[in-house]
Design a protein around this motif. Structure first.
Motif, PDB file in Angstrom:
ATOM      1  N   PRO A  70      -8.721   5.962   4.236  1.00  0.00           N
ATOM      2  CA  PRO A  70      -7.564   5.075   4.421  1.00  0.00           C
ATOM      3  C   PRO A  70      -7.400   4.027   3.331  1.00  0.00           C
ATOM      4  O   PRO A  70      -6.374   3.356   3.261  1.00  0.00           O
ATOM      5  N   TYR A  71      -8.418   3.889   2.475  1.00  0.00           N
ATOM      6  CA  TYR A  71      -8.392   2.812   1.485  1.00  0.00           C
ATOM      7  C   TYR A  71      -9.067   3.304   0.209  1.00  0.00           C
ATOM      8  O   TYR A  71     -10.096   3.980   0.261  1.00  0.00           O
ATOM      9  N   ALA A  72      -8.470   2.985  -0.934  1.00  0.00           N
ATOM     10  CA  ALA A  72      -9.026   3.390  -2.227  1.00  0.00           C
ATOM     11  C   ALA A  72      -9.070   2.171  -3.125  1.00  0.00           C
ATOM     12  O   ALA A  72      -8.092   1.844  -3.800  1.00  0.00           O
ATOM     13  N   ARG A  73     -10.186   1.509  -3.139  1.00  0.00           N
ATOM     14  CA  ARG A  73     -10.319   0.215  -3.816  1.00  0.00           C
ATOM     15  C   ARG A  73      -9.954   0.293  -5.294  1.00  0.00           C
ATOM     16  O   ARG A  73      -9.336  -0.611  -5.850  1.00  0.00           O
ATOM     17  N   ALA A  97      -0.537   7.622   1.944  1.00  0.00           N
ATOM     18  CA  ALA A  97       0.252   6.448   2.331  1.00  0.00           C
ATOM     19  C   ALA A  97      -0.207   5.217   1.552  1.00  0.00           C
ATOM     20  O   ALA A  97       0.615   4.396   1.120  1.00  0.00           O
ATOM     21  N   TYR A  98      -1.521   5.100   1.352  1.00  0.00           N
ATOM     22  CA  TYR A  98      -2.037   3.980   0.571  1.00  0.00           C
ATOM     23  C   TYR A  98      -1.574   4.093  -0.878  1.00  0.00           C
ATOM     24  O   TYR A  98      -1.137   3.111  -1.494  1.00  0.00           O
ATOM     25  N   ALA A  99      -1.663   5.289  -1.437  1.00  0.00           N
ATOM     26  CA  ALA A  99      -1.233   5.497  -2.820  1.00  0.00           C
ATOM     27  C   ALA A  99       0.251   5.210  -2.988  1.00  0.00           C
ATOM     28  O   ALA A  99       0.686   4.695  -4.025  1.00  0.00           O
ATOM     29  N   LEU A 100       1.045   5.528  -1.977  1.00  0.00           N
ATOM     30  CA  LEU A 100       2.478   5.239  -2.034  1.00  0.00           C
ATOM     31  C   LEU A 100       2.719   3.732  -2.148  1.00  0.00           C
ATOM     32  O   LEU A 100       3.547   3.283  -2.954  1.00  0.00           O
TER      33      LEU A 100
END
Length: 391
Positions: A70-73, A97-100
């Motif tokens: 869900p998260y990519a620091r 969704a995070y990358a968007l």
């Protein structure tokens, strides 16, 4: 052009998303474009000429083998330093969704590729109560993208009905050199049939509840003399093997390259009872291998099979109809062969290069503010699905 390919799944998992990404990476390298892959899990730091950024995640228990991130620091710093022209979101839901959101903050165009019908999958994993929520989340994600791509016209129409905007059709290709009737292994066919003349049935893909395994069981039970070759693996393999213990069923696990091509070509009929496919890459590979297809008139498969010409389409989830269609082609060898020849001819009209040429044409246009605006205004105009090469 620089592309960041963000995916919810990647090697060593093998599914339609991964297979398309691998073909795309090969194309990009050959055309001189640069790419980086962002994926959950861990593995090699390069793949087909592209850097791979692995994002830590956690297992998703309802779907064995899937890692959710869900998260990519490091993602925003990567995008700031590498500055991709396009962020390509393959089946976005969690990491996508995070990358968007990162792409939106940095003003980078994001292309959403609808590749998995998660809402239809949910009930098969005890998550039916979340189907409506899943649809709302998918709609929100895709409506935040600059442009969206569906693999077939039928799926594009479904997405528009769901309220997803800016939908374009870009199809899928197939390697007609790798997947070819000439890959048939006569000795393997003889072993499967014990020297008899009964046709070999094949299923290729994830062995999972959403793939219509109960229908496969019914086919194997109704046609006990026909060997059923099951190529693939997944959480449904053990229950399927248990249900068909003592039947004429052969499990190979995952096959790749020449072995996979031989498995297709050694069979005589492809049976694919899934109703949850957004495309069905294995259907096109089977057709390229010269196999007629028995499938369901649902999702993307209904746009791949020409009923009565390259195979038979059945009423969605109708087990009796599927068994009857399979029985018909098992009994009629002339029809089976004629459909197999037609399937091969149709597959030859589709190439990966044609698909990716059209996709890169869209991406090139969207990187220019003037051209991008014009392309978006044209989305409502009828389009020819990519991959078709005029005769």
């Amino acid at each position: 052009m620089r592309l960041a390919l963000v995916t919810e799944t990647f090697l060593p998992r093998v599914d339609g998303i991964v297979r398309m990404l691998l073909e795309f990476l090969t194309y990009l390298e050959a055309q001189g474009h640069e790419a980086v892959v962002v994926a959950p899990g861990r593995g090699a730091d390069r793949c087909r000429g592209a850097q791979v950024l692995w994002v830590p995640g956690v297992p998703f228990p309802p779907y064995p083998g899937l890692i959710v991130a869900p998260y990519a620091r490091r993602l925003e710093s990567l995008f700031r330093a590498w500055r991709p022209d396009i962020v390509h979101l393959a089946g976005p839901f969690v990491l996508g969704a995070y990358a968007l959101r990162v792409a939106q903050r940095l003003g980078i165009p994001a292309a959403g590729h609808y590749q998995t019908d998660l809402a239809r999958l949910a009930p098969h994993y005890g998550l039916g109560a979340f189907a409506a929520l899943t649809r709302r989340r998918l709609r929100a994600i895709h409506n935040g993208c600059t442009i969206n791509f569906a693999p077939t016209a039928a799926v594009a129409a479904e997405l528009r009905t769901e309220g997803i905007r800016n939908v374009q059709v870009v199809g899928r290709g197939v390697d007609t050199t790798q997947f070819h009737p000439a890959q048939r292994d006569a000795a393997w066919h003889a072993r499967l049939t014990r020297g008899g003349d009964q046709p070999v049935l094949a299923y290729v893909g994830r062995v999972a509840p959403e793939k219509g395994l109960q229908t496969l069981i019914a086919v194997a039970q109704a046609l006990p003399d026909c060997p059923l070759l099951v190529v693939g693996d997944g959480p449904g393999r053990a229950p399927l093997a248990q249900a068909l213990a003592g039947h004429n069923v052969h499990f190979t696990g995952w096959l790749h390259g020449a072995e996979l091509a031989a498995a297709y070509a050694t069979a005589d009929l492809f049976v694919f009872p899934s109703v949850t496919e957004t495309f069905g890459q294995v259907v096109r590979e089977a057709m390229a291998s010269g196999l007629p297809v028995v499938g369901m008139a649902a999702g993307g498969v209904q746009d791949l099979v020409s009923p009565g010409s390259t195979g038979l389409l059945c009423r969605p989830a109708d087990v009796a109809d599927f068994v009857a269609a399979t029985r018909r082609l098992v009994a009629d060898s002339d029809l089976r062969r004629a459909m197999g020849h037609a399937a091969r001819r149709q597959a030859e009209d589709y190439t990966w290069s044609a698909v990716f040429d059209q996709l890169l044409d869209w991406y090139t246009g969207l990187t220019s503010p003037h051209n991008g605006a014009a392309r978006l205004r044209s989305l409502q105009a009828p389009q020819t699905p990519a991959g078709r090469v005029s005769a």
